[in-house]
Design a protein around this motif. Structure first.
Motif, mmCIF file in Angstrom:
data_model
loop_
_atom_site.group_PDB
_atom_site.id
_atom_site.type_symbol
_atom_site.label_atom_id
_atom_site.label_comp_id
_atom_site.label_asym_id
_atom_site.label_seq_id
_atom_site.Cartn_x
_atom_site.Cartn_y
_atom_site.Cartn_z
ATOM 1 N N ILE A 119 -42.485 37.513 -14.710
ATOM 2 C CA ILE A 119 -43.434 38.618 -14.828
ATOM 3 C C ILE A 119 -43.557 38.968 -16.307
ATOM 4 C CG2 ILE A 119 -43.878 41.052 -14.253
ATOM 5 C CD1 ILE A 119 -42.216 40.611 -11.719
ATOM 6 N N GLY A 120 -44.773 39.235 -16.759
ATOM 7 C CA GLY A 120 -44.952 39.570 -18.161
ATOM 8 C C GLY A 120 -46.289 40.211 -18.435
ATOM 9 N N SER A 121 -46.586 40.366 -19.713
ATOM 10 C CA SER A 121 -47.854 40.973 -20.123
ATOM 11 C C SER A 121 -48.800 39.884 -20.627
ATOM 12 C CB SER A 121 -47.616 42.013 -21.225
ATOM 13 O OG SER A 121 -46.962 41.430 -22.331
ATOM 14 N N ILE A 122 -50.001 39.871 -20.059
ATOM 15 C CA ILE A 122 -51.019 38.910 -20.474
ATOM 16 C C ILE A 122 -51.653 39.422 -21.766
ATOM 17 C CG2 ILE A 122 -53.193 37.805 -19.842
ATOM 18 C CD1 ILE A 122 -52.353 38.188 -16.916
ATOM 19 N N GLU A 123 -51.637 38.594 -22.799
ATOM 20 C CA GLU A 123 -52.031 39.086 -24.116
ATOM 21 C C GLU A 123 -53.437 38.670 -24.540
ATOM 22 O OE1 GLU A 123 -47.685 39.715 -26.137
ATOM 23 O OE2 GLU A 123 -48.800 37.909 -26.653
ATOM 24 N N CYS A 124 -53.762 37.410 -24.457
ATOM 25 C CA CYS A 124 -55.093 37.012 -24.917
ATOM 26 C C CYS A 124 -55.544 35.726 -24.237
ATOM 27 C CB CYS A 124 -55.134 36.847 -26.436
ATOM 28 S SG CYS A 124 -54.145 35.473 -27.041
ATOM 29 N N LYS A 125 -56.854 35.512 -24.233
ATOM 30 C CA LYS A 125 -57.436 34.296 -23.681
ATOM 31 C C LYS A 125 -57.398 33.214 -24.758
ATOM 32 C CE LYS A 125 -61.192 34.757 -21.266
ATOM 33 N NZ LYS A 125 -62.630 34.936 -20.899
ATOM 34 N N LEU A 126 -56.879 32.056 -24.398
ATOM 35 C CA LEU A 126 -56.761 30.951 -25.347
ATOM 36 C C LEU A 126 -58.009 30.078 -25.365
ATOM 37 C CD1 LEU A 126 -53.086 29.905 -24.521
ATOM 38 C CD2 LEU A 126 -53.875 31.271 -26.466
ATOM 39 N N GLY A 127 -58.746 30.059 -24.247
ATOM 40 C CA GLY A 127 -59.946 29.249 -24.171
ATOM 41 C C GLY A 127 -60.132 28.656 -22.790
ATOM 42 N N LEU A 179 -53.161 16.386 -21.497
ATOM 43 C CA LEU A 179 -53.756 16.507 -22.828
ATOM 44 C C LEU A 179 -54.397 17.859 -23.072
ATOM 45 C CD1 LEU A 179 -55.320 12.956 -23.302
ATOM 46 C CD2 LEU A 179 -53.154 13.837 -24.185
ATOM 47 N N TRP A 180 -55.147 18.365 -22.076
ATOM 48 C CA TRP A 180 -55.829 19.646 -22.308
ATOM 49 C C TRP A 180 -54.830 20.796 -22.390
ATOM 50 C CZ3 TRP A 180 -55.531 23.735 -18.942
ATOM 51 C CH2 TRP A 180 -55.161 23.465 -17.625
ATOM 52 N N MET A 181 -53.681 20.661 -21.730
ATOM 53 C CA MET A 181 -52.647 21.696 -21.856
ATOM 54 C C MET A 181 -52.005 21.657 -23.243
ATOM 55 S SD MET A 181 -50.609 22.083 -18.248
ATOM 56 C CE MET A 181 -51.429 22.882 -16.842
ATOM 57 N N LYS A 182 -51.892 20.460 -23.814
ATOM 58 C CA LYS A 182 -51.398 20.346 -25.183
ATOM 59 C C LYS A 182 -52.357 21.013 -26.156
ATOM 60 C CE LYS A 182 -48.595 16.164 -24.757
ATOM 61 N NZ LYS A 182 -48.274 14.839 -25.339
ATOM 62 N N ASP A 183 -53.652 20.869 -25.910
ATOM 63 C CA ASP A 183 -54.655 21.553 -26.742
ATOM 64 C C ASP A 183 -54.480 23.071 -26.640
ATOM 65 O OD1 ASP A 183 -55.739 19.166 -27.547
ATOM 66 O OD2 ASP A 183 -57.373 19.197 -26.091
ATOM 67 N N ALA A 184 -54.264 23.554 -25.424
ATOM 68 C CA ALA A 184 -54.057 24.991 -25.222
ATOM 69 C C ALA A 184 -52.795 25.455 -25.933
ATOM 70 C CB ALA A 184 -53.973 25.290 -23.726
#
Length: 204
Positions: A119-127, A179-184
């Motif tokens: 559980i945590g705090s969602i901070e920002c959208k990465l894309g 690969l796309w998770m590495k980009d994130a």
């Protein structure tokens, strides 16, 4: 049985909202530990899934993170990886954004509890990233967020078939082959470094 299943699925929707409130209540007043309540059920099925106008399934995910020893150095940054359901690969928590969830953030909180037990705090959208599922080749669009972990639960819905592991960013790049998770992850690290620089400038 169907009525019980529907009741449990409805309860799962409120877990991300109930958990922070329940944590403030003294344990002696709670008949059941919070972690036991969280571990009741994991959503299944596709009937509540969201799709865009082109038929692409909408997915959300996050990079759960923490800093070791109260540090704010990028060298002490750790991210949480989980195993896939078949146990053959390591990745970040993700899952479908469902119709009864008003925001993507609500879906992120649920998926992270179900798959990783944190559980945590969602901070920002990465894309946003588009990819095709390996099994059926269905188009999916995943919106990734960063999530600062505040609590690690001892039990969670998918604990019997998922491993979770805290690793450094360098280890994550080696162990996660998506690969796309590495980009994130790269985008996440850049955001963290910019935030650390901003904080250093503010404190000077």
């Amino acid at each position: 049985m169907r009525a019980v299943s529907l009741l449990l699925k409805s309860f799962a929707n409120f877990i991300p909202f109930l958990s922070p409130l329940l944590e403030k209540i003294p344990v002696k007043f709670l008949p059941t530990p919070v972690e036991n309540m969280v571990a009741l059920v994991s959503r299944t099925g596709r009937h509540m899934q969201r799709y865009d106008s082109n038929g692409c399934r909408l997915v959300v995910g996050c990079i759960p993170y923490r800093y070791k020893k109260q540090s704010t150095s990028i060298e002490d940054l750790e991210v949480l990886l989980i195993s896939s359901q078949n146990g053959h690969s390591m990745l970040f928590p993700k899952g479908g954004w469902e119709k009864d969830e008003c925001t993507m953030e609500q879906a992120v909180s649920r998926e992270t509890i179900e798959e990783a037990g944190v559980i945590g705090s969602i901070e920002c959208k990465l894309g946003k990233w588009r990819y095709k599922s390996k099994s059926k080749g269905v188009c999916r669009e995943c919106c990734m967020f960063s999530l600062h972990v505040k609590q690690e639960l001892p039990s969670w819905p998918e604990m019997n078939f998922r491993e979770r592991k805290w690793v450094t960013v360098a280890q994550a790049k080696k162990e996660c082959h998506v690969l796309w998770m590495k980009d994130a992850l790269d985008k996440f690290v850049v955001d963290q470094m910019n935030e650390l620089r901003k904080n250093e400038t503010t404190t000077k």
